[in-house]
Design an enzyme around this catalytic site. Sequence first.
Site, PDB file in Angstrom:
ATOM      1  N   ASN A   1       0.855  -1.157  -0.023  1.00 20.84           N
ATOM      2  CA  ASN A   1      -0.090  -0.001   0.153  1.00 20.84           C
ATOM      3  C   ASN A   1       0.921   1.215   0.041  1.00 20.84           C
ATOM      4  O   ASN A   1       1.610   1.416   1.050  1.00 20.84           O
ATOM      5  CB  ASN A   1      -0.937   0.049   1.116  1.00 20.84           C
ATOM      6  CG  ASN A   1      -1.763   1.265   1.333  1.00 20.84           C
ATOM      7  OD1 ASN A   1      -1.624   2.241   1.086  1.00 20.84           O
ATOM      8  ND2 ASN A   1      -3.259   0.795   1.701  1.00 20.84           N
TER       9      ASN A   1
ATOM     10  N   TYR B   1     -11.117   5.312   5.681  1.00 25.11           N
ATOM     11  CA  TYR B   1     -12.335   6.190   6.031  1.00 25.11           C
ATOM     12  C   TYR B   1     -11.790   7.462   6.373  1.00 25.11           C
ATOM     13  O   TYR B   1     -12.794   8.176   7.287  1.00 25.11           O
ATOM     14  CB  TYR B   1     -12.712   5.278   7.318  1.00 25.11           C
ATOM     15  CG  TYR B   1     -13.538   4.023   7.168  1.00 25.11           C
ATOM     16  CD1 TYR B   1     -14.636   3.813   6.688  1.00 25.11           C
ATOM     17  CD2 TYR B   1     -12.334   2.861   7.010  1.00 25.11           C
ATOM     18  CE1 TYR B   1     -15.274   2.575   6.744  1.00 25.11           C
ATOM     19  CE2 TYR B   1     -13.127   1.555   6.872  1.00 25.11           C
ATOM     20  CZ  TYR B   1     -14.283   1.292   6.702  1.00 25.11           C
ATOM     21  OH  TYR B   1     -14.894   0.141   6.313  1.00 25.11           O
ATOM     22  N   ASP B   2     -10.701   7.976   5.960  1.00 19.97           N
ATOM     23  CA  ASP B   2     -10.412   9.411   6.419  1.00 19.97           C
ATOM     24  C   ASP B   2     -11.391  10.579   6.163  1.00 19.97           C
ATOM     25  O   ASP B   2     -11.399  11.469   7.100  1.00 19.97           O
ATOM     26  CB  ASP B   2      -9.118   9.743   5.718  1.00 19.97           C
ATOM     27  CG  ASP B   2      -7.907   9.019   6.366  1.00 19.97           C
ATOM     28  OD1 ASP B   2      -8.146   8.214   7.512  1.00 19.97           O
ATOM     29  OD2 ASP B   2      -6.802   9.101   6.162  1.00 19.97           O
TER      30      ASP B   2
ATOM     31  N   LYS C   1      -1.980  14.673  10.255  1.00 19.70           N
ATOM     32  CA  LYS C   1      -2.689  13.151  10.477  1.00 19.70           C
ATOM     33  C   LYS C   1      -1.455  12.670  11.088  1.00 19.70           C
ATOM     34  O   LYS C   1      -1.507  11.482  12.082  1.00 19.70           O
ATOM     35  CB  LYS C   1      -3.013  12.883   9.037  1.00 19.70           C
ATOM     36  CG  LYS C   1      -3.455  11.274   9.483  1.00 19.70           C
ATOM     37  CD  LYS C   1      -4.064  10.671   8.149  1.00 19.70           C
ATOM     38  CE  LYS C   1      -4.270   9.261   8.489  1.00 19.70           C
ATOM     39  NZ  LYS C   1      -4.694   8.245   7.144  1.00 19.70           N
TER      40      LYS C   1
ATOM     41  N   HIS D   1      -3.656   7.080  14.850  1.00 18.10           N
ATOM     42  CA  HIS D   1      -3.572   5.801  15.489  1.00 18.10           C
ATOM     43  C   HIS D   1      -2.087   5.073  15.053  1.00 18.10           C
ATOM     44  O   HIS D   1      -1.397   4.543  15.538  1.00 18.10           O
ATOM     45  CB  HIS D   1      -4.744   5.027  14.955  1.00 18.10           C
ATOM     46  CG  HIS D   1      -5.044   5.153  13.608  1.00 18.10           C
ATOM     47  ND1 HIS D   1      -5.689   6.030  13.126  1.00 18.10           N
ATOM     48  CD2 HIS D   1      -4.807   4.143  12.527  1.00 18.10           C
ATOM     49  CE1 HIS D   1      -5.847   6.071  11.835  1.00 18.10           C
ATOM     50  NE2 HIS D   1      -5.448   4.674  11.386  1.00 18.10           N
ATOM     51  N   ARG D   2      -1.861   5.151  13.558  1.00 20.57           N
ATOM     52  CA  ARG D   2      -0.720   4.621  13.124  1.00 20.57           C
ATOM     53  C   ARG D   2       0.534   5.368  13.524  1.00 20.57           C
ATOM     54  O   ARG D   2       1.545   4.717  13.897  1.00 20.57           O
ATOM     55  CB  ARG D   2      -0.820   4.512  11.344  1.00 20.57           C
ATOM     56  CG  ARG D   2       0.476   3.669  10.769  1.00 20.57           C
ATOM     57  CD  ARG D   2       0.350   3.317   9.288  1.00 20.57           C
ATOM     58  NE  ARG D   2      -0.946   2.521   9.084  1.00 20.57           N
ATOM     59  CZ  ARG D   2      -2.129   3.140   8.655  1.00 20.57           C
ATOM     60  NH1 ARG D   2      -2.168   4.206   8.091  1.00 20.57           N
ATOM     61  NH2 ARG D   2      -3.033   2.095   8.443  1.00 20.57           N
TER      62      ARG D   2
ATOM     63  N   ASP E   1      -2.167  -3.988  11.071  1.00 23.79           N
ATOM     64  CA  ASP E   1      -3.407  -3.876  10.793  1.00 23.79           C
ATOM     65  C   ASP E   1      -4.344  -2.808  11.550  1.00 23.79           C
ATOM     66  O   ASP E   1      -3.854  -2.386  12.764  1.00 23.79           O
ATOM     67  CB  ASP E   1      -3.978  -5.366  11.047  1.00 23.79           C
ATOM     68  CG  ASP E   1      -5.337  -5.373  10.225  1.00 23.79           C
ATOM     69  OD1 ASP E   1      -5.505  -5.206   9.172  1.00 23.79           O
ATOM     70  OD2 ASP E   1      -6.296  -6.311  10.740  1.00 23.79           O
ATOM     71  N   THR E   2      -5.259  -2.443  11.076  1.00 24.71           N
ATOM     72  CA  THR E   2      -6.084  -1.266  11.271  1.00 24.71           C
ATOM     73  C   THR E   2      -7.465  -1.537  11.375  1.00 24.71           C
ATOM     74  O   THR E   2      -7.870  -2.052  10.330  1.00 24.71           O
ATOM     75  CB  THR E   2      -5.722  -0.077  10.769  1.00 24.71           C
ATOM     76  OG1 THR E   2      -4.188   0.340  10.914  1.00 24.71           O
ATOM     77  CG2 THR E   2      -6.395   1.248  11.341  1.00 24.71           C
TER      78      THR E   2
ATOM     79  N   LYS F   1       0.398   3.873   2.913  1.00 26.86           N
ATOM     80  CA  LYS F   1       0.701   3.541   4.215  1.00 26.86           C
ATOM     81  C   LYS F   1       2.400   3.252   4.149  1.00 26.86           C
ATOM     82  O   LYS F   1       3.036   4.044   5.073  1.00 26.86           O
ATOM     83  CB  LYS F   1       0.523   1.767   4.339  1.00 26.86           C
ATOM     84  CG  LYS F   1      -0.696   1.635   5.080  1.00 26.86           C
ATOM     85  CD  LYS F   1      -1.065   0.222   5.631  1.00 26.86           C
ATOM     86  CE  LYS F   1      -2.258  -0.129   5.745  1.00 26.86           C
ATOM     87  NZ  LYS F   1      -2.501  -1.370   6.457  1.00 26.86           N
TER      88      LYS F   1
END
Length: 197
Positions: free
Chosen positions: A9, A156-157, A177, A182-183, A68-69, A12
């Site tokens: 990705n 989902y941003d 961001k 979270h990441r 994984d998210t 990512k």
Amino acid sequence: MKIVFATNNVHKLEEIREILGPSFEIVSLSDIGCHEDIPETGDTIEENAHQKAAYIAEKYDHDCFADDTGLEVFALNGEPGVHSARYAEGTDHDSEANMAKLLRKLGNNNNRDARFRTCISLIQKGTDGKYHEVQFEGEVRGHIATEKHGTEGFGYDPIFVPDGYDKSFAELGEEVKNKISHRARAVKKLADYLKKA
């Protein structure tokens, strides 16, 4: 330090490279010649992260990490959770379909509280010649907007508004961001660990 991030990705990869900085050489799955589908059959994001990292360590003999998210919406009993990437039936990483389903299911519900959770599984070969695993977690709380806003980011941003902000992740942009996501929080724990190792 060279380490494999078990993903192809591009979003990512860019995000992780930006967060970890130049002291780490982050290579993708395609960089090591891995083009097969890695199993993601776990019941939790922790299990999925472990599955992906273990697969690369065992098959390619590389130190690696995988993430994984999941987006967990409290009014929907934690949905989509571990199924976030494939939430809409018959789709795989179809962000538009996933967001449409989530907004439809939430409807006019006033409880729109949600959180993003990321789990990172790091597997490295120790001085004993064996692989060892450590996991790191990051989360950010917020709420689901009633409609999409913004064009940056992915997943989902456009519908996730983090606490303390009045804009979605897709409106805030990568720089903001990457500091609060979270990441970012999970990767900071990973980076702190790697720098001490």
